[in-house]
Design an enzyme around this catalytic site. Sequence first.
Site, PDB file in Angstrom:
ATOM      1  N   CYS A 108      38.444 -18.604  10.807  1.00 37.37           N
ATOM      2  CA  CYS A 108      37.047 -18.926  10.555  1.00 37.37           C
ATOM      3  C   CYS A 108      36.800 -20.437  10.725  1.00 37.37           C
ATOM      4  O   CYS A 108      37.188 -21.026  11.722  1.00 37.37           O
ATOM      5  CB  CYS A 108      36.656 -18.420   9.166  1.00 37.37           C
ATOM      6  SG  CYS A 108      34.895 -18.413   8.780  1.00 37.37           S
ATOM      7  N   ASN A 109      36.189 -21.076   9.750  1.00 36.74           N
ATOM      8  CA  ASN A 109      35.871 -22.494   9.869  1.00 36.74           C
ATOM      9  C   ASN A 109      37.103 -23.374   9.921  1.00 36.74           C
ATOM     10  O   ASN A 109      37.035 -24.516  10.399  1.00 36.74           O
ATOM     11  CB  ASN A 109      34.969 -22.936   8.721  1.00 36.74           C
ATOM     12  CG  ASN A 109      33.532 -22.498   8.906  1.00 36.74           C
ATOM     13  OD1 ASN A 109      33.135 -22.087   9.983  1.00 36.74           O
ATOM     14  ND2 ASN A 109      32.736 -22.573   7.850  1.00 36.74           N
TER      15      ASN A 109
END
Length: 202
Positions: A108-109
């Site tokens: 993800c991030n």
Amino acid sequence: MSNEILYILLPDYAAHESVYLSQAIASDEFALKKNPKYVNKIVAPTLDPVKSIGGFHTLPDYSFETIPDDYAALVMIGGFGWATPIADMVIPIIKNSMERGKIIGAICNAASFMAKLGFLNAVKHTGNGLEQLKLWGGSNYTNPNGYIHAQAVCDRNIVTANGSATLEFAKELLLLLENDTPERIDMYYQFNKQGFCTLFPE
């Protein structure tokens, strides 16, 4: 310890992104493992409890100051904290891991943060879409041709994944870690991907 898997959690982390990996490390289909090959450990900015997006509070085993020198893998769990200045505290930890050839996971991030640092420029990778990697990476991200539009990608010792790919992220890391046989890892993946009723119809 060299068999520890270190999970980096920043404030407002995405708790679901660690579930399948940590569970497979600590248990099998019957119970907790008596002698697991690896041990899960949490690393956070300080030793104070770190809060997830959903409001759960996790007590770290290590802070950024007390993180051990030796470990099996560094796994960065996504969430909103990677878009804040506190994420910069992780940079020397990632650099050290890469220089030593450690297994690294970023979902993800956290994968976008890797692009921001230029750490995906020499490997095939994925993340929350190419546009986000370009946005976060700016001029430091020079490998858009290495982007693969897949749930999770493993290249060399680095596993990247998008935020919906918790299970695929776990599978790639479990294979890289040789946590079990490929057949049993795939069985674990299929069981959680397809569900009990699909695999075992009446």
